[in-house]
Design a protein around this motif. Sequence first.
Motif, mmCIF file in Angstrom:
data_model
loop_
_atom_site.group_PDB
_atom_site.id
_atom_site.type_symbol
_atom_site.label_atom_id
_atom_site.label_comp_id
_atom_site.label_asym_id
_atom_site.label_seq_id
_atom_site.Cartn_x
_atom_site.Cartn_y
_atom_site.Cartn_z
ATOM 1 N N GLU A 24 0.851 -1.183 0.000
ATOM 2 C CA GLU A 24 0.000 0.000 0.000
ATOM 3 C C GLU A 24 0.890 1.237 0.000
ATOM 4 O O GLU A 24 1.872 1.309 0.745
ATOM 5 N N PHE A 25 0.557 2.209 -0.842
ATOM 6 C CA PHE A 25 1.284 3.475 -0.914
ATOM 7 C C PHE A 25 0.427 4.581 -0.309
ATOM 8 O O PHE A 25 -0.766 4.667 -0.598
ATOM 9 N N LYS A 26 1.043 5.432 0.497
ATOM 10 C CA LYS A 26 0.354 6.565 1.110
ATOM 11 C C LYS A 26 1.237 7.804 1.014
ATOM 12 O O LYS A 26 2.442 7.734 1.251
ATOM 13 N N CYS A 55 6.125 -10.812 3.817
ATOM 14 C CA CYS A 55 5.875 -9.571 4.561
ATOM 15 C C CYS A 55 4.934 -8.686 3.759
ATOM 16 O O CYS A 55 4.604 -8.981 2.616
ATOM 17 N N ALA A 56 4.526 -7.612 4.384
ATOM 18 C CA ALA A 56 3.693 -6.602 3.738
ATOM 19 C C ALA A 56 4.432 -5.270 3.807
ATOM 20 O O ALA A 56 5.322 -5.084 4.645
ATOM 21 N N TRP A 57 4.041 -4.341 2.928
ATOM 22 C CA TRP A 57 4.711 -3.035 2.881
ATOM 23 C C TRP A 57 3.685 -1.914 2.878
ATOM 24 O O TRP A 57 2.776 -1.897 2.054
ATOM 25 N N LEU A 58 3.843 -0.994 3.816
ATOM 26 C CA LEU A 58 3.095 0.253 3.840
ATOM 27 C C LEU A 58 4.140 1.332 3.570
ATOM 28 O O LEU A 58 5.017 1.577 4.400
ATOM 29 N N VAL A 59 4.079 1.929 2.393
ATOM 30 C CA VAL A 59 5.118 2.853 1.940
ATOM 31 C C VAL A 59 4.588 4.271 2.007
ATOM 32 O O VAL A 59 3.638 4.624 1.309
ATOM 33 N N PHE A 60 5.191 5.090 2.850
ATOM 34 C CA PHE A 60 4.821 6.494 2.964
ATOM 35 C C PHE A 60 5.660 7.320 2.001
ATOM 36 O O PHE A 60 6.791 6.984 1.690
ATOM 37 N N GLY A 61 5.086 8.439 1.562
ATOM 38 C CA GLY A 61 5.809 9.359 0.683
ATOM 39 C C GLY A 61 5.649 9.020 -0.786
ATOM 40 O O GLY A 61 6.375 9.534 -1.623
ATOM 41 N N VAL A 62 4.665 8.152 -1.100
ATOM 42 C CA VAL A 62 4.410 7.782 -2.488
ATOM 43 C C VAL A 62 2.920 7.973 -2.768
ATOM 44 O O VAL A 62 2.074 7.397 -2.090
ATOM 45 N N LYS A 63 2.639 8.784 -3.745
ATOM 46 C CA LYS A 63 1.265 8.977 -4.217
ATOM 47 C C LYS A 63 0.940 7.803 -5.137
ATOM 48 O O LYS A 63 1.753 7.428 -5.978
ATOM 49 N N VAL A 70 6.646 11.447 -3.622
ATOM 50 C CA VAL A 70 6.410 12.838 -3.233
ATOM 51 C C VAL A 70 7.117 13.198 -1.926
ATOM 52 O O VAL A 70 7.168 14.354 -1.547
ATOM 53 N N GLY A 71 7.648 12.198 -1.237
ATOM 54 C CA GLY A 71 8.311 12.447 0.042
ATOM 55 C C GLY A 71 7.303 12.579 1.163
ATOM 56 O O GLY A 71 6.102 12.728 0.935
ATOM 57 N N SER A 72 7.790 12.506 2.380
ATOM 58 C CA SER A 72 6.929 12.590 3.549
ATOM 59 C C SER A 72 7.691 13.217 4.711
ATOM 60 O O SER A 72 8.874 12.959 4.887
ATOM 61 N N GLN A 73 6.992 14.011 5.470
ATOM 62 C CA GLN A 73 7.552 14.578 6.696
ATOM 63 C C GLN A 73 6.947 13.913 7.926
ATOM 64 O O GLN A 73 7.123 14.370 9.048
ATOM 65 N N THR A 99 8.085 -5.444 12.202
ATOM 66 C CA THR A 99 9.396 -6.051 12.373
ATOM 67 C C THR A 99 10.457 -4.970 12.234
ATOM 68 O O THR A 99 11.391 -4.890 13.010
ATOM 69 N N GLU A 100 10.268 -4.123 11.234
ATOM 70 C CA GLU A 100 11.271 -3.092 10.968
ATOM 71 C C GLU A 100 10.611 -1.893 10.296
ATOM 72 O O GLU A 100 9.622 -2.035 9.581
ATOM 73 N N ILE A 101 11.181 -0.731 10.527
ATOM 74 C CA ILE A 101 10.783 0.496 9.850
ATOM 75 C C ILE A 101 12.024 1.030 9.157
ATOM 76 O O ILE A 101 13.077 1.175 9.786
ATOM 77 N N PHE A 102 11.914 1.281 7.870
ATOM 78 C CA PHE A 102 13.043 1.771 7.101
ATOM 79 C C PHE A 102 12.781 3.179 6.621
ATOM 80 O O PHE A 102 11.644 3.529 6.284
ATOM 81 N N GLU A 103 13.836 3.975 6.553
ATOM 82 C CA GLU A 103 13.752 5.305 5.986
ATOM 83 C C GLU A 103 14.705 5.360 4.799
ATOM 84 O O GLU A 103 15.850 4.918 4.898
ATOM 85 N N LEU A 104 14.211 5.878 3.694
ATOM 86 C CA LEU A 104 15.014 5.956 2.469
ATOM 87 C C LEU A 104 14.916 7.365 1.923
ATOM 88 O O LEU A 104 13.803 7.881 1.733
ATOM 89 N N ILE A 105 16.041 7.984 1.684
ATOM 90 C CA ILE A 105 16.086 9.323 1.121
ATOM 91 C C ILE A 105 16.397 9.203 -0.369
ATOM 92 O O ILE A 105 17.396 8.579 -0.742
ATOM 93 N N ARG A 106 15.524 9.772 -1.197
ATOM 94 C CA ARG A 106 15.743 9.771 -2.633
ATOM 95 C C ARG A 106 15.618 11.199 -3.131
ATOM 96 O O ARG A 106 14.972 12.030 -2.492
ATOM 97 N N PRO A 107 16.218 11.508 -4.273
ATOM 98 C CA PRO A 107 16.150 12.880 -4.784
ATOM 99 C C PRO A 107 14.721 13.396 -4.970
ATOM 100 O O PRO A 107 14.446 14.568 -4.760
ATOM 101 N N GLU A 108 13.802 12.489 -5.332
ATOM 102 C CA GLU A 108 12.415 12.896 -5.580
ATOM 103 C C GLU A 108 11.670 13.207 -4.288
ATOM 104 O O GLU A 108 10.623 13.852 -4.315
ATOM 105 N N GLY A 109 12.157 12.693 -3.173
ATOM 106 C CA GLY A 109 11.473 12.916 -1.905
ATOM 107 C C GLY A 109 11.737 11.805 -0.945
ATOM 108 O O GLY A 109 12.336 10.791 -1.283
#
Length: 109
Positions: A24-26, A55-63, A70-73, A99-109
Amino acid sequence: MNAAELNALLDRLLALPMETEWVEFKEAKHNFGADDLGQYFSALSNEANLHRQPCAWLVFGVKDKPRQIVGSQFRHTAASLQSLKQEVARELSPHLTFTEIFELIRPEG
């Protein structure tokens, strides 16, 4: 998981033709409600189990539509992100959490 692995994983998730029961993207630009988080956590983990996914993925910062980073604060410090584990565990019964929370910095956000 290192940055290269996270980048490759995100690219694979972004390449999916649509969200799935376990991906899921949010946007979550600045906030994401605790109740919503708990509901997504529960639904995604149940669906991953039912579909025999590791596993499952809830990805923040993606429309999602159109699919765009789009990035997320939301919880923009490592400590505040990691505190989500305790907050979710406290609210769910039985006391399940990420289990884990990951943070990824990309140029787009």
